[in-house]
Design an enzyme around this catalytic site. Structure first.
Site, PDB file in Angstrom:
ATOM      1  N   VAL A   1      14.425 -83.514  43.130  1.00  0.00           N
ATOM      2  CA  VAL A   1      13.821 -82.629  42.469  1.00  0.00           C
ATOM      3  C   VAL A   1      12.980 -82.725  41.367  1.00  0.00           C
ATOM      4  O   VAL A   1      12.190 -82.153  40.883  1.00  0.00           O
ATOM      5  CB  VAL A   1      15.064 -81.526  41.949  1.00  0.00           C
ATOM      6  CG1 VAL A   1      15.956 -82.018  40.902  1.00  0.00           C
ATOM      7  CG2 VAL A   1      14.642 -80.041  41.238  1.00  0.00           C
TER       8      VAL A   1
ATOM      9  N   GLY B   1       9.279 -88.539  37.355  1.00  0.00           N
ATOM     10  CA  GLY B   1      10.276 -87.676  36.879  1.00  0.00           C
ATOM     11  C   GLY B   1      11.308 -88.071  36.095  1.00  0.00           C
ATOM     12  O   GLY B   1      12.524 -87.401  35.932  1.00  0.00           O
TER      13      GLY B   1
ATOM     14  N   CYS C   1      20.844 -97.148  45.133  1.00  0.00           N
ATOM     15  CA  CYS C   1      20.178 -96.461  46.340  1.00  0.00           C
ATOM     16  C   CYS C   1      20.350 -96.905  47.583  1.00  0.00           C
ATOM     17  O   CYS C   1      20.449 -96.484  48.768  1.00  0.00           O
ATOM     18  CB  CYS C   1      18.792 -96.082  46.024  1.00  0.00           C
ATOM     19  SG  CYS C   1      17.670 -97.348  45.934  1.00  0.00           S
TER      20      CYS C   1
ATOM     21  N   CYS D   1      13.957-102.279  39.582  1.00  0.00           N
ATOM     22  CA  CYS D   1      13.437-101.671  40.419  1.00  0.00           C
ATOM     23  C   CYS D   1      11.973-101.231  39.601  1.00  0.00           C
ATOM     24  O   CYS D   1      10.796-101.192  39.946  1.00  0.00           O
ATOM     25  CB  CYS D   1      13.834-100.537  41.076  1.00  0.00           C
ATOM     26  SG  CYS D   1      12.779 -99.481  42.352  1.00  0.00           S
TER      27      CYS D   1
ATOM     28  N   LEU E   1       7.436 -94.432  47.890  1.00  0.00           N
ATOM     29  CA  LEU E   1       7.650 -95.807  48.154  1.00  0.00           C
ATOM     30  C   LEU E   1       8.934 -95.795  49.266  1.00  0.00           C
ATOM     31  O   LEU E   1       9.836 -95.137  48.965  1.00  0.00           O
ATOM     32  CB  LEU E   1       8.094 -96.690  46.998  1.00  0.00           C
ATOM     33  CG  LEU E   1       6.973 -96.686  45.865  1.00  0.00           C
ATOM     34  CD1 LEU E   1       7.467 -97.542  44.755  1.00  0.00           C
ATOM     35  CD2 LEU E   1       5.690 -97.053  46.519  1.00  0.00           C
TER      36      LEU E   1
END
Length: 406
Positions: A33, A146, A218, A122, A54
Site C-alpha cells: 500500500v 514508500g 521477506c 537491501c 524488483l
C-alpha cells in the site's frame, strides 16, 4: 504533500526545480500500500511517473505468502496498480545481486554468531545503489519510495529526519543512506501517518488499500531463518556446548545459528545448581561453537564498538571533537532512542549509552540522532562488540551489576 508547484521559488513539491509535468520520477513499487500510494500521489500531482518493481527472490512458498514482498503476488499487485493509475511499469530481475549482496551476507552473519538486519543491507546494496542508478539511466530527477522517513533541505544539503508517524519510523533501516543518495531520494510519505496513507489508497480506489504490511525478512518463506542459513551455509549448524559465564558446561546445542542474544526459551537446559536463576543467551562464540548464557543482568550494555560508520551530520566525521558528541542512539528497531555520547576511533566509533540497554548484539546497527530533539538522523554504524555492565562474581558473593571500568 505540499502544493505541486511553488511559483515563488520555482520548486515543485519534491524540492526539485521545474513543474511536475516536466519532472520524471521513478517510484520503487513493492506491491504494498505504501509504495502504491506514493506512485498514485505523484501521478495525481502531475509528475512523469515510472514504476519499477524488483524481483529479488523466488522461493516457492514465499511467492504467495501473505506479508512477503518483491516476489510473485506482489509483483502482480504492483503491475495492477501501475495500470490503474496509468503509468509505465517495469520488473527488473535482481535475484542474483540480491542473493550475493543480502542473502549471503545474512547467512554469513548468523554463522559468525551475529544478528544481521537484511532490510538495511537491501536498502544499502540493492535499492539505493543499483535501482538508483537505473532511475538515473531512465532520465529521472529522483527516486521515490514508500518509506516512512522525511528528507528535508538543510544548510549543507538534504537531511534525513524521523517521520511524522513515529510508530512507523523506518529511520533505523535507512541509516546507511549516503549523502549522495539522499540528494536523489524522495520520501513523500514522511509527513503522513499510516492511517492517512490507507485512507488515500481508499480514496483513490487502489486494490491494495487493505493489503497487510510486508514482513521484515521477506525471503524467509516459513518464518524460520535457520532454514535459509542451513541451505546457504550447511556447516553453520555444527553442535557445541552451552556454557555459563562462570565456566560451567550446562549442556549441548545443535548449532549457534539457532540462538540469538537475549534468548531465554529453547536453551535445552534447566536451572542449574548451585545458583537457580533464569538464564539468557549473552554471547555466541562461533570459533569455540559455544552458546554462553548468564543472568538477565549480564545482558545490560553501556558501551558499543562500531565499524563502517555512515555519517550524515554537519561537517566531516573525522572532525568530531575529542570529548565526543552528545546524541541519542537507537540500538534496536523496536526501541526508542536513548541518550548517549559518540566518540570517533581509528577504525570506527564508540558509543557510550547513558542508560544501559539489554539484548544488544553484534551484527545489529546503532543509529545516531541529534542530541537536541532527536529527530534528525546523523548516521550510524554496525555493532562489532558490546561491553556488559555485569561482572562475573567471585565464588561465594552475590550476583550484582557493576559498571565497566571505562
Amino acid at each position: 504533500m505540499r502544493n505541486a508547484f511553488d511559483e515563488m521559488t520555482g520548486l515543485n513539491s519534491l524540492d526539485l526545480p521545474g513543474r511536475p509535468e516536466d519532472t520524471r520520477v521513478v517510484v520503487a513499487m513493492s506491491g504494498g500500500v505504501d509504495s502504491s500510494v506514493t506512485a498514485a500521489l505523484l501521478k495525481e500531482q502531475g509528475y512523469d511517473v515510472v514504476g519499477i518493481t524488483l524481483q529479488l527472490y523466488d522461493h516457492g512458498a514465499a511467492v504467495s505468502r501473505k506479508g512477503a514482498c518483491c516476489a510473485g503476488q506482489d509483483i502482480q499487485d504492483a503491475r495492477r496498480v501501475a495500470d490503474q493509475i496509468g503509468i509505465p511499469h517495469y520488473v527488473l530481475d535482481y535475484e542474483d545481486r540480491f542473493r550475493r549482496a543480502v542473502m549471503d551476507d545474512f547467512a554469513d552473519s548468523y554463522a559468525a554468531g551475529e544478528t544481521p538486519i537484511p532490510c538495511v543491507r537491501c536498502n544499502e546494496r540493492v535499492k539505493f545503489r543499483d535501482l538508483l542508478d537505473t532511475a538515473r539511466d531512465l532520465g529521472a530527477a529522483a527516486l521515490a519510495t514508500g518509506h516512512y522517513i522525511a528528507s528535508r533541505r538543510g544548510a549543507a544539503g538534504r537531511e534525513l529526519h524521523r517521520p511524522r508517524d513515529e510508530e512507523r519510523d523506518q529511520s533505523y533501516f535507512l541509516f546507511a543512506t549516503t549523502q549522495e543518495q539522499l540528494e536523489f531520494l524522495r520520501f513523500p510519505l514522511g509527513e503522513l501517518t499510516k492511517p492517512e496513507a490507507r485512507a488515500l489508497a481508499d480514496r483513490m480506489g487502489l486494490e491494495v488499500a487493505g493489503k497487510p504490511d510486508s514482513q521484515d525478512i521477506c525471503f524467509v518463506p516459513t518464518g524460520r531463518y535457520t532454514t535459509i542459513v542451513e541451505k546457504l551455509r550447511p556447516g553453520a549448524s555444527a553442535p557445541g556446548e552451552v556454557v555459563h559465564l562462570d565456566g560451567r558446561v550446562l549442556g549441548r546445542h545443535s548449532g549457534i545459528v539457532n540462538f540469538t542474544i537475549g534468548q531465554r526459551r529453547g536453551l535445552g537446559i534447566g536451572a542449574s545448581e548451585p545458583v537457580s536463576e533464569p538464564l539468557f543467551v549473552v554471547k555466541l562464540d562461533p570459533l569455540k561453537r559455544q552458546v554462553i548464557v548468564g543472568p538477565r543482568e549480564a545482558l545490560e550494555t553501556q558501551k558499543l564498538t562500531l565499524r563502517d560508520i555512515n555519517w550524515l551530520g554537519d561537517g566531516p566525521f573525522a572532525e568530531l571533537p575529542g570529548e565526543g558528541l552528545k546524541i541519542v542512539a537507537k540500538v534496536r528497531s523496536t526501541r526508542p532512542p536513548v541518550p548517549a555520547r559518540l566518540f570517533r576511533t581509528g577504525e570506527g566509533a564508540v558509543v557510550e549509552l547513558l542508560e544501559s540497554e539489554g539484548g544488544v548484539a553484534p551484527g545489529q546497527a546503532c543509529v545516531f540522532y541529534d542530541g537536541g530533539g532527536g529527530q534528525r538522523v546523523l548516521g550510524g554504524g554496525w555493532i562489532v562488540r558490546t561491553e556488559s555492565c555485569w561482572q562475573v562474581p567471585e565464588a561465594g558473593t552475590s550476583r550484582v551489576a557493576a559498571p565497566t571500568a571505562d
